[in-house]
Motif scaffolding. Structure first.
Motif, PDB file in Angstrom:
ATOM      1  N   ARG A  92    -118.423  24.995 -52.428  1.00 21.11           N
ATOM      2  CA  ARG A  92    -118.734  24.966 -51.001  1.00 21.11           C
ATOM      3  C   ARG A  92    -117.523  25.354 -50.168  1.00 21.11           C
ATOM      4  O   ARG A  92    -116.403  24.851 -50.386  1.00 21.11           O
ATOM      5  CB  ARG A  92    -119.205  23.567 -50.594  1.00 21.11           C
ATOM      6  CG  ARG A  92    -120.619  23.256 -50.988  1.00 21.11           C
ATOM      7  CD  ARG A  92    -121.617  24.001 -50.130  1.00 21.11           C
ATOM      8  NE  ARG A  92    -121.657  23.493 -48.784  1.00 21.11           N
ATOM      9  CZ  ARG A  92    -122.465  22.526 -48.383  1.00 21.11           C
ATOM     10  NH1 ARG A  92    -123.322  21.970 -49.227  1.00 21.11           N
ATOM     11  NH2 ARG A  92    -122.450  22.126 -47.130  1.00 21.11           N
ATOM     12  N   PRO A  93    -117.703  26.250 -49.184  1.00 23.02           N
ATOM     13  CA  PRO A  93    -116.566  26.664 -48.338  1.00 23.02           C
ATOM     14  C   PRO A  93    -115.930  25.497 -47.582  1.00 23.02           C
ATOM     15  O   PRO A  93    -114.711  25.481 -47.393  1.00 23.02           O
ATOM     16  CB  PRO A  93    -117.205  27.668 -47.374  1.00 23.02           C
ATOM     17  CG  PRO A  93    -118.428  28.155 -48.065  1.00 23.02           C
ATOM     18  CD  PRO A  93    -118.934  26.998 -48.873  1.00 23.02           C
ATOM     19  N   GLU A  94    -116.738  24.524 -47.154  1.00 23.17           N
ATOM     20  CA  GLU A  94    -116.184  23.398 -46.391  1.00 23.17           C
ATOM     21  C   GLU A  94    -115.220  22.572 -47.235  1.00 23.17           C
ATOM     22  O   GLU A  94    -114.177  22.115 -46.742  1.00 23.17           O
ATOM     23  CB  GLU A  94    -117.302  22.505 -45.868  1.00 23.17           C
ATOM     24  CG  GLU A  94    -118.300  23.205 -44.976  1.00 23.17           C
ATOM     25  CD  GLU A  94    -119.495  23.699 -45.761  1.00 23.17           C
ATOM     26  OE1 GLU A  94    -119.304  24.144 -46.907  1.00 23.17           O
ATOM     27  OE2 GLU A  94    -120.623  23.633 -45.224  1.00 23.17           O
ATOM     28  N   VAL A  95    -115.552  22.376 -48.516  1.00 17.72           N
ATOM     29  CA  VAL A  95    -114.682  21.591 -49.396  1.00 17.72           C
ATOM     30  C   VAL A  95    -113.376  22.331 -49.652  1.00 17.72           C
ATOM     31  O   VAL A  95    -112.287  21.744 -49.624  1.00 17.72           O
ATOM     32  CB  VAL A  95    -115.415  21.264 -50.713  1.00 17.72           C
ATOM     33  CG1 VAL A  95    -114.494  20.494 -51.662  1.00 17.72           C
ATOM     34  CG2 VAL A  95    -116.681  20.457 -50.438  1.00 17.72           C
ATOM     35  N   ILE A  96    -113.476  23.631 -49.912  1.00 13.34           N
ATOM     36  CA  ILE A  96    -112.258  24.414 -50.137  1.00 13.34           C
ATOM     37  C   ILE A  96    -111.406  24.446 -48.875  1.00 13.34           C
ATOM     38  O   ILE A  96    -110.166  24.344 -48.935  1.00 13.34           O
ATOM     39  CB  ILE A  96    -112.636  25.838 -50.581  1.00 13.34           C
ATOM     40  CG1 ILE A  96    -113.465  25.789 -51.871  1.00 13.34           C
ATOM     41  CG2 ILE A  96    -111.392  26.687 -50.785  1.00 13.34           C
ATOM     42  CD1 ILE A  96    -113.970  27.142 -52.330  1.00 13.34           C
ATOM     43  N   GLU A  97    -112.046  24.568 -47.714  1.00 15.95           N
ATOM     44  CA  GLU A  97    -111.306  24.551 -46.456  1.00 15.95           C
ATOM     45  C   GLU A  97    -110.583  23.227 -46.263  1.00 15.95           C
ATOM     46  O   GLU A  97    -109.441  23.198 -45.779  1.00 15.95           O
ATOM     47  CB  GLU A  97    -112.260  24.803 -45.292  1.00 15.95           C
ATOM     48  CG  GLU A  97    -111.583  24.772 -43.923  1.00 15.95           C
ATOM     49  CD  GLU A  97    -112.566  24.990 -42.788  1.00 15.95           C
ATOM     50  OE1 GLU A  97    -112.201  24.691 -41.639  1.00 15.95           O
ATOM     51  OE2 GLU A  97    -113.690  25.469 -43.043  1.00 15.95           O
ATOM     52  N   ALA A  98    -111.214  22.113 -46.639  1.00 19.13           N
ATOM     53  CA  ALA A  98    -110.572  20.802 -46.510  1.00 19.13           C
ATOM     54  C   ALA A  98    -109.320  20.723 -47.381  1.00 19.13           C
ATOM     55  O   ALA A  98    -108.308  20.124 -46.978  1.00 19.13           O
ATOM     56  CB  ALA A  98    -111.558  19.700 -46.883  1.00 19.13           C
ATOM     57  N   ASN A  99    -109.356  21.325 -48.564  1.00 15.91           N
ATOM     58  CA  ASN A  99    -108.168  21.326 -49.425  1.00 15.91           C
ATOM     59  C   ASN A  99    -107.038  22.146 -48.806  1.00 15.91           C
ATOM     60  O   ASN A  99    -105.863  21.763 -48.879  1.00 15.91           O
ATOM     61  CB  ASN A  99    -108.535  21.875 -50.804  1.00 15.91           C
ATOM     62  CG  ASN A  99    -109.455  20.946 -51.577  1.00 15.91           C
ATOM     63  OD1 ASN A  99    -109.383  19.733 -51.424  1.00 15.91           O
ATOM     64  ND2 ASN A  99    -110.339  21.509 -52.386  1.00 15.91           N
ATOM     65  N   TYR A 100    -107.381  23.269 -48.197  1.00 15.60           N
ATOM     66  CA  TYR A 100    -106.349  24.062 -47.515  1.00 15.60           C
ATOM     67  C   TYR A 100    -105.779  23.304 -46.313  1.00 15.60           C
ATOM     68  O   TYR A 100    -104.571  23.358 -46.047  1.00 15.60           O
ATOM     69  CB  TYR A 100    -106.919  25.401 -47.067  1.00 15.60           C
ATOM     70  CG  TYR A 100    -107.176  26.368 -48.204  1.00 15.60           C
ATOM     71  CD1 TYR A 100    -106.265  26.516 -49.239  1.00 15.60           C
ATOM     72  CD2 TYR A 100    -108.335  27.141 -48.231  1.00 15.60           C
ATOM     73  CE1 TYR A 100    -106.507  27.399 -50.281  1.00 15.60           C
ATOM     74  CE2 TYR A 100    -108.578  28.032 -49.281  1.00 15.60           C
ATOM     75  CZ  TYR A 100    -107.659  28.151 -50.294  1.00 15.60           C
ATOM     76  OH  TYR A 100    -107.887  29.026 -51.325  1.00 15.60           O
ATOM     77  N   SER A 101    -106.637  22.597 -45.597  1.00 10.46           N
ATOM     78  CA  SER A 101    -106.155  21.808 -44.460  1.00 10.46           C
ATOM     79  C   SER A 101    -105.205  20.714 -44.922  1.00 10.46           C
ATOM     80  O   SER A 101    -104.218  20.400 -44.239  1.00 10.46           O
ATOM     81  CB  SER A 101    -107.343  21.193 -43.715  1.00 10.46           C
ATOM     82  OG  SER A 101    -108.180  22.203 -43.178  1.00 10.46           O
ATOM     83  N   LYS A 102    -105.483  20.133 -46.081  1.00 11.46           N
ATOM     84  CA  LYS A 102    -104.574  19.126 -46.620  1.00 11.46           C
ATOM     85  C   LYS A 102    -103.219  19.739 -46.935  1.00 11.46           C
ATOM     86  O   LYS A 102    -102.166  19.135 -46.678  1.00 11.46           O
ATOM     87  CB  LYS A 102    -105.192  18.516 -47.885  1.00 11.46           C
ATOM     88  CG  LYS A 102    -104.348  17.418 -48.514  1.00 11.46           C
ATOM     89  CD  LYS A 102    -104.999  16.858 -49.772  1.00 11.46           C
ATOM     90  CE  LYS A 102    -104.103  15.799 -50.408  1.00 11.46           C
ATOM     91  NZ  LYS A 102    -104.705  15.256 -51.658  1.00 11.46           N
ATOM     92  N   ARG A 103    -103.198  20.944 -47.475  1.00  9.45           N
ATOM     93  CA  ARG A 103    -101.920  21.610 -47.757  1.00  9.45           C
ATOM     94  C   ARG A 103    -101.172  21.915 -46.464  1.00  9.45           C
ATOM     95  O   ARG A 103     -99.936  21.799 -46.401  1.00  9.45           O
ATOM     96  CB  ARG A 103    -102.164  22.906 -48.529  1.00  9.45           C
ATOM     97  CG  ARG A 103    -102.590  22.691 -49.949  1.00  9.45           C
ATOM     98  CD  ARG A 103    -102.318  23.862 -50.866  1.00  9.45           C
ATOM     99  NE  ARG A 103    -102.542  25.174 -50.321  1.00  9.45           N
ATOM    100  CZ  ARG A 103    -102.670  26.261 -51.072  1.00  9.45           C
ATOM    101  NH1 ARG A 103    -102.605  26.160 -52.385  1.00  9.45           N
ATOM    102  NH2 ARG A 103    -102.861  27.443 -50.529  1.00  9.45           N
ATOM    103  N   ILE A 104    -101.897  22.304 -45.428  1.00 14.62           N
ATOM    104  CA  ILE A 104    -101.244  22.571 -44.146  1.00 14.62           C
ATOM    105  C   ILE A 104    -100.601  21.305 -43.601  1.00 14.62           C
ATOM    106  O   ILE A 104     -99.479  21.335 -43.067  1.00 14.62           O
ATOM    107  CB  ILE A 104    -102.270  23.151 -43.154  1.00 14.62           C
ATOM    108  CG1 ILE A 104    -102.674  24.563 -43.577  1.00 14.62           C
ATOM    109  CG2 ILE A 104    -101.698  23.180 -41.744  1.00 14.62           C
ATOM    110  CD1 ILE A 104    -103.735  25.186 -42.709  1.00 14.62           C
ATOM    111  N   SER A 105    -101.287  20.169 -43.711  1.00 15.80           N
ATOM    112  CA  SER A 105    -100.717  18.896 -43.246  1.00 15.80           C
ATOM    113  C   SER A 105     -99.465  18.537 -44.038  1.00 15.80           C
ATOM    114  O   SER A 105     -98.471  18.065 -43.469  1.00 15.80           O
ATOM    115  CB  SER A 105    -101.764  17.788 -43.362  1.00 15.80           C
ATOM    116  OG  SER A 105    -102.887  18.058 -42.555  1.00 15.80           O
ATOM    117  N   ALA A 106     -99.484  18.750 -45.353  1.00 19.87           N
ATOM    118  CA  ALA A 106     -98.293  18.461 -46.162  1.00 19.87           C
ATOM    119  C   ALA A 106     -97.134  19.370 -45.771  1.00 19.87           C
ATOM    120  O   ALA A 106     -95.972  18.924 -45.687  1.00 19.87           O
ATOM    121  CB  ALA A 106     -98.626  18.624 -47.644  1.00 19.87           C
ATOM    122  N   LEU A 107     -97.415  20.641 -45.506  1.00 14.29           N
ATOM    123  CA  LEU A 107     -96.362  21.561 -45.078  1.00 14.29           C
ATOM    124  C   LEU A 107     -95.834  21.198 -43.695  1.00 14.29           C
ATOM    125  O   LEU A 107     -94.636  21.392 -43.415  1.00 14.29           O
ATOM    126  CB  LEU A 107     -96.894  22.995 -45.071  1.00 14.29           C
ATOM    127  CG  LEU A 107     -97.159  23.616 -46.438  1.00 14.29           C
ATOM    128  CD1 LEU A 107     -97.882  24.949 -46.291  1.00 14.29           C
ATOM    129  CD2 LEU A 107     -95.844  23.831 -47.200  1.00 14.29           C
TER     130      LEU A 107
END
Length: 504
Positions: free
Chosen positions: A297-312
């Motif tokens: 699902r695109p929403e789940v993959i997007e959530a993982n990318y958002s988590k990486r952005i928060s960590a960065l």
């Protein structure tokens, strides 16, 4: 000098007038668009919307409709442009990691010499005759190369964040494409059903209106009892009213499909007529569907990318707490004739550290932990919503299949009744009204059948969308409509095999 002193009060008095004149000149009056400008814009927009499209020259299949929507749909074009813009922003953010190369040039002029003298600190007496060390007119040029290690680190994390934002836009584009193909599937089946029923509805309306005219003549000539004549005419009017509503609803199906394909409004076209109405099957268990949805699902993959952005973002904030180390080299020139060396080079190393930033380290860490907890909670909520959608789509599809099977059997019965009634009417064994009513029931039954099949196909598409499967071609021979349509045909077969076989 006396003349200048006398003119100075007049200059002071004229200054407010000059300022007022300048402000008046800076005032901007509204300039509405003229009718000619709006007409020119309208013509250019229509050309941009429909001018470069391949014309519709043959009946449109489902794959043709998907290809046209993918290539010409304006909403999808917006997503493509947003992704391209994000890629350009990524290119710009990558340039921030490069050193700074600054070129400067200047010219100065003064009306008097920059003369100075020295004063004895002990006696307070002038110890040097006034002298100058610079010319009244001076030209300078500087070329400096500097590189800040701290800025490089922050820019590096920012570039990584922008790269993840590009990937997020790709997932949003996938989502829009999935929704677009779902809309195409629903609208195409509605248009196909409308096209097949349109002629039959028109024929029934013509027959009913002819019977209504005959009924009016019978009523005027009083060949039948008044109450019987009125009831007869009322039944015919009721059939005409219902069939007119059906025809109105059917006439709106193709314009909806045309809008999704970005076909100019009012353009007539046909969809491919197929008598084959197969029922797709789902051969994968629900637990496998859950895994497929959480992976695709695109929403789940997007959530993982958002988590990486928060960590960065946290890493970037921590990097700002470190000392700043800056290297610089430069080449300079000064035209001053009093200088021994008019051109020179220099190099430097500078370190700076805001020690007060250390007090915010704890707050940054706590904020990062809180953000991580929020991201995890949002991801868990999203996963739950995805799993719920999978189960709801699964139950809805099975329900739509059962409904279609029931409508299919019921339609067979209604069509058989219509055939028997029409034979009786043709042989004179039954009244004309009975044949019209049976025909109306058969038309309604066919309409419900096509609507039920369209609902089942829509539920099937929603099932695939809930699993995150892309009905888009992974590769094509070209981007013309023929190549895209062929690729969609292969992607549709592969997609159906994935749903039926449970492959990821």
């Amino acid at each position: 000098m006396q003349y200048i002193d006398q003119a100075r009060p007049w200059a002071i008095r004229l200054m407010p007038l000059a300022i007022a004149a300048a402000l008046t000149g800076c005032a901007v009056a509204p300039q509405p668009l003229s009718l000619a400008d709006r007409q020119a814009t309208l013509a250019a927009d229509r050309q941009a919307m429909f001018g470069s499209q391949e014309p519709v020259t043959k009946p449109v299949s489902l794959q043709d409709a998907m290809a046209r929507a993918l290539k010409y749909n304006l909403d999808y074009r917006v997503k493509l442009m947003e992704e391209a813009m994000a890629q350009r922003q990524l290119d710009l953010s990558s340039l921030d990691m490069l050193p700074k190369l600054a070129l400067a040039a200047g010219y100065t002029s003064r009306n008097k010499d920059n003369a100075s003298s020295s004063q004895n600190v002990a006696t307070g007496e002038q110890s040097l005759v006034p002298s100058i060390s610079s010319e009244r007119r001076d030209r300078t040029a500087d070329l400096n190369l500097s590189w800040n290690v701290l800025d490089f680190g922050v820019s590096y994390y920012s570039a990584q964040q922008q790269a993840d934002r590009v990937l997020i836009l790709e997932q949003r584009k996938r989502k829009v494409a999935q929704q677009l193909m779902q809309q195409v599937r629903e609208a195409w089946w509605q248009a196909a059903g409308a096209q097949r029923l349109q002629g039959r509805v028109d024929a029934l309306l013509k027959d009913a209106e002819s019977a209504l005219e005959d009924a009016r003549q019978v009523e005027q000539q009083k060949l039948r009892a008044p109450l019987d004549a009125l009831n007869y005419r009322r039944q015919l009017l009721d059939v005409i009213r219902q069939m007119s509503a059906v025809r109105n609803a059917l006439s709106q199906a193709k314009p909806r499909l045309a809008a999704i394909m970005n076909v100019a409004p009012g353009q007539d076209f046909q969809v491919t007529a197929s008598t084959d109405m197969p029922v797709p099957s789902l051969g994968v268990p629900v637990d496998k569907m859950e895994d497929m949805a959480l992976l695709n699902r695109p929403e789940v993959i997007e959530a993982n990318y958002s988590k990486r952005i928060s960590a960065l973002e946290t890493r970037k904030a921590m990097a700002k707490l470190l000392p700043g180390l800056e290297f610089s080299v430069g080449q300079h020139y000064d035209s001053n004739k009093f200088l021994i060396n008019n051109a020179w080079s220099d190099a430097g190393l500078r370190i700076s550290w805001n020690l007060l930033n250390l007090f915010s380290a704890g707050s940054i860490t706590r904020a990062a932990d809180a953000q991580k907890q929020v991201d995890d909670a949002q991801r868990m909520a999203l996963n739950m919503a995805v799993l719920t959608q999978v189960h709801v789509a699964y139950l809805d599809f099975n329900g739509k299949v059962r409904q279609y099977q029931l409508e299919h059997e019921l339609n067979g019965v209604d069509q058989a009744i219509y055939e028997q009634t029409r034979n009786a009417v043709d042989s004179g064994a039954s009244a004309r009204l009975q044949g019209i009513l049976a025909d109306a029931n058969a038309v309604f039954s066919s309409l419900r059948l096509y609507q039920s099949y369209g609902d089942m196909q829509n539920a099937y598409g929603l099932m695939g969308a809930s699993l995150g499967l892309d009905p888009l071609p992974t590769s094509t021979k070209g981007y013309d409509l023929a190549s895209l349509s062929q690729a969609f045909q292969g992607a549709e077969s592969k997609w159906q095999g994935t749903v039926a076989g449970g492959k990821q």
